[in-house]
Design a protein around this motif. Structure first.
Motif, PDB file in Angstrom:
ATOM      1  N   TRP A 273      -2.807   4.689   1.548  1.00 35.14           N
ATOM      2  CA  TRP A 273      -3.412   4.261   2.926  1.00 35.14           C
ATOM      3  C   TRP A 273      -3.579   5.671   3.514  1.00 35.14           C
ATOM      4  O   TRP A 273      -2.895   6.687   3.278  1.00 35.14           O
ATOM      5  CB  TRP A 273      -1.851   3.634   3.674  1.00 35.14           C
ATOM      6  N   GLY A 274      -4.608   5.504   4.404  1.00 30.57           N
ATOM      7  CA  GLY A 274      -5.007   6.853   5.209  1.00 30.57           C
ATOM      8  C   GLY A 274      -6.282   7.225   4.900  1.00 30.57           C
ATOM      9  O   GLY A 274      -7.170   6.628   4.318  1.00 30.57           O
ATOM     10  N   TYR A 275      -6.673   8.669   5.365  1.00 30.88           N
ATOM     11  CA  TYR A 275      -7.927   9.269   5.290  1.00 30.88           C
ATOM     12  C   TYR A 275      -7.512  10.702   4.217  1.00 30.88           C
ATOM     13  O   TYR A 275      -7.086  11.538   4.920  1.00 30.88           O
ATOM     14  CB  TYR A 275      -8.419   9.705   6.690  1.00 30.88           C
ATOM     15  N   LEU A 276      -8.080  10.823   3.120  1.00 37.51           N
ATOM     16  CA  LEU A 276      -7.580  11.777   2.333  1.00 37.51           C
ATOM     17  C   LEU A 276      -9.161  12.125   1.607  1.00 37.51           C
ATOM     18  O   LEU A 276      -9.260  11.952   0.523  1.00 37.51           O
ATOM     19  CB  LEU A 276      -6.751  11.405   1.247  1.00 37.51           C
ATOM     20  N   PRO A 277      -9.751  12.840   2.665  1.00 34.59           N
ATOM     21  CA  PRO A 277     -11.300  13.237   2.135  1.00 34.59           C
ATOM     22  C   PRO A 277     -10.869  14.470   0.787  1.00 34.59           C
ATOM     23  O   PRO A 277      -9.982  15.168   0.798  1.00 34.59           O
ATOM     24  CB  PRO A 277     -11.639  14.191   3.155  1.00 34.59           C
ATOM     25  N   ARG A 278     -11.907  14.262  -0.116  1.00 34.60           N
ATOM     26  CA  ARG A 278     -11.893  15.408  -1.219  1.00 34.60           C
ATOM     27  C   ARG A 278     -10.710  14.952  -2.378  1.00 34.60           C
ATOM     28  O   ARG A 278     -10.450  15.670  -3.267  1.00 34.60           O
ATOM     29  CB  ARG A 278     -11.764  16.782  -1.025  1.00 34.60           C
ATOM     30  N   GLN A 279      -9.895  13.974  -1.939  1.00 26.16           N
ATOM     31  CA  GLN A 279      -8.882  13.491  -3.010  1.00 26.16           C
ATOM     32  C   GLN A 279      -9.451  12.158  -3.669  1.00 26.16           C
ATOM     33  O   GLN A 279     -10.301  11.579  -3.374  1.00 26.16           O
ATOM     34  CB  GLN A 279      -7.504  13.248  -2.354  1.00 26.16           C
ATOM     35  N   ALA A 280      -8.831  11.942  -4.833  1.00 24.36           N
ATOM     36  CA  ALA A 280      -8.945  10.629  -5.570  1.00 24.36           C
ATOM     37  C   ALA A 280      -7.786  10.013  -5.781  1.00 24.36           C
ATOM     38  O   ALA A 280      -6.970  10.508  -6.621  1.00 24.36           O
ATOM     39  CB  ALA A 280      -9.731  11.249  -6.955  1.00 24.36           C
TER      40      ALA A 280
ATOM     41  N   VAL B  67       0.797  -1.110   0.048  1.00 24.60           N
ATOM     42  CA  VAL B  67       0.017   0.297   0.095  1.00 24.60           C
ATOM     43  C   VAL B  67       0.883   1.156  -0.122  1.00 24.60           C
ATOM     44  O   VAL B  67       1.946   1.245   0.738  1.00 24.60           O
ATOM     45  CB  VAL B  67      -1.063  -0.014   1.380  1.00 24.60           C
ATOM     46  N   GLY B  68       0.571   2.433  -0.677  1.00 27.40           N
ATOM     47  CA  GLY B  68       1.130   3.646  -0.726  1.00 27.40           C
ATOM     48  C   GLY B  68       1.118   4.243   0.362  1.00 27.40           C
ATOM     49  O   GLY B  68       0.224   4.471   1.247  1.00 27.40           O
ATOM     50  N   TRP B  69       2.372   5.088   0.842  1.00 31.01           N
ATOM     51  CA  TRP B  69       2.407   5.962   1.948  1.00 31.01           C
ATOM     52  C   TRP B  69       2.720   7.370   1.537  1.00 31.01           C
ATOM     53  O   TRP B  69       3.828   7.564   1.064  1.00 31.01           O
ATOM     54  CB  TRP B  69       3.282   5.587   2.923  1.00 31.01           C
ATOM     55  N   ASN B  70       1.562   8.298   1.358  1.00 23.72           N
ATOM     56  CA  ASN B  70       1.942   9.577   1.151  1.00 23.72           C
ATOM     57  C   ASN B  70       1.775  10.697   1.747  1.00 23.72           C
ATOM     58  O   ASN B  70       1.580  11.901   1.207  1.00 23.72           O
ATOM     59  CB  ASN B  70       1.495   9.855  -0.491  1.00 23.72           C
TER      60      ASN B  70
END
Length: 384
Positions: free
Chosen positions: A346-353, A49-52
């Protein structure tokens, strides 16, 4: 800093742990034909999974990733922030080691998060792995003065590799994220923008200080026509890799890579169905079906909210898992593992795609989980 769920909420992801052990075995990995193998010769599957983004609770984040079933995390660095990136990588690798997780390190760009013209560093605008000297106009293509020559790029990679030499938690180095034909890249023939030559030269330099790790070479994203002149290769142009392979000093350490996204993210068509399968066969799948080399889908992902996204996921995951042999796709014998992959992100990135694997409470998003769980390795009872 991007939004993230409270550190304590990361524990919610632990509740969805798979019923079996998906970890990779201890030690380094190698290749055999189109399979990635462990030190004992067993076929393995990288499910990463990616980590950014920045996570305050690194150990808790890594533990949640491992508990969800991923066995590897792909983490990026850039030359402009090399010192800070190196410090962060050391922390992540230490946390991964404690959680039984492996790490792949990816060079993402030269100048870091610069401006919207290159997606704040998501894909270097000039399409290259360097931004100064022959082959460039001495900028990164997004209006930022270049500071990284081809020689500096190699030196920086050796610095990263030397940092983790003899540490088998770091199983691979992804040489450059999403090179594109915009930079007039060639595959062979020489010259400053020959990515085949770069992969061999930089790969050998890395192997000189860290001989155990995999060297991962991405096919350049080519939106017009492939190097073999057989149509576009937007996910990554590996059409010549079979005929002109990357050859490293230490053999059986090479993995090729592509990035596959649905139209809603990539703006590429087709993204599902027979036409997409035919394109994958042509641009990279043949390397697997002909047992030439492994291919890792180094980025793939979606928020999984549309019918189109579900069709894309069904096509790509079916292809990776060996269900399209009648259409020329890969198939796998008993004991072999399907095509490895990396879910973005991975994570919570609201309003991103895509918007990340977690919701605001830190729980796994069910629609994405249904998709990425199909990347987990088959249960072949390999001892860990």
């Amino acid at each position: 800093m991007m939004a993230q769920p409270p550190a304590a909420a990361l524990a919610a992801a632990l509740a969805a742990a798979p019923a079996r052990d998906t970890r990779l075995p201890q030690g380094y990995l190698s290749t055999r034909g189109s399979q990635i193998i462990d030190a004992a010769g067993h076929d393995v599957r990288i499910a990463s999974v990616g980590w950014n983004q920045h996570f305050n609770a690194i150990q808790a984040t890594v533990a949640a990733i491992a508990a969800a079933g991923f066995n590897t995390v792909r983490v990026s660095w850039d030359d402009a922030d090399l010192a800070a990136a190196r410090r962060l990588l050391i922390q992540i690798v230490a946390a991964a080691s404690r959680s039984g997780l492996k790490v792949i390190i990816d060079h993402h760009n030269d100048e870091g998060f610069t401006n919207p013209r290159d997606g704040f560093g998501a894909q270097q605008r000039n399409g290259l792995w360097f931004d100064r000297g022959p082959g460039t106009n001495d900028t990164n293509g997004a209006g930022v003065v270049g500071t990284v020559t081809a020689a500096q790029f190699q030196t920086d990679w050796v610095t990263i590799a030397r940092t983790f030499a003899t540490n088998p938690t770091v199983i691979g180095f992804d040489l450059d994220n999403e090179p594109t034909a915009n930079g007039h890249i060639t595959w062979g023939g020489g010259g400053p923008t020959d990515i085949h030559a770069m992969a061999q030269t930089v790969g050998d330099a890395i192997q000189a200080v860290d001989p155990g790790a995999l060297i991962i070479v991405e096919g350049p994203q080519n939106y017009r026509t492939s190097f073999a002149d057989r149509g576009p290769a937007p996910a990554g142009d590996l059409t010549l890799a079979g005929r002109i392979p990357v050859k490293l000093t230490i053999p059986h350490k090479l993995v090729y890579s592509v990035h596959e996204y649905p139209t809603e993210i990539s703006d590429v068509r087709p993204d599902s169905g027979p036409a997409a399968i035919a394109q994958m066969n042509r641009t990279w799948g043949y390397l697997v079906t002909q047992h030439i080399a492994p291919v890792w889908v180094g980025e793939m992902g979606s928020s999984m909210r549309s019918t189109n996204a579900r069709a894309w996921a069904a096509t790509l995951l079916g292809y990776m898992n060996g269900k399209d042999g009648t259409e020329g796709g890969p198939t796998f014998r008993p004991g072999e593992q399907p095509v490895p992959g990396d879910w973005w992100v991975w994570g919570y990135l609201p309003r991103q795609a895509p918007d990340g694997t977690l919701n605001a409470a830190g729980a796994l998003r069910p629609a994405q989980s249904v998709a990425w769980r199909q990347l987990l390795p088959l249960n072949t009872e390999v001892p860990r």
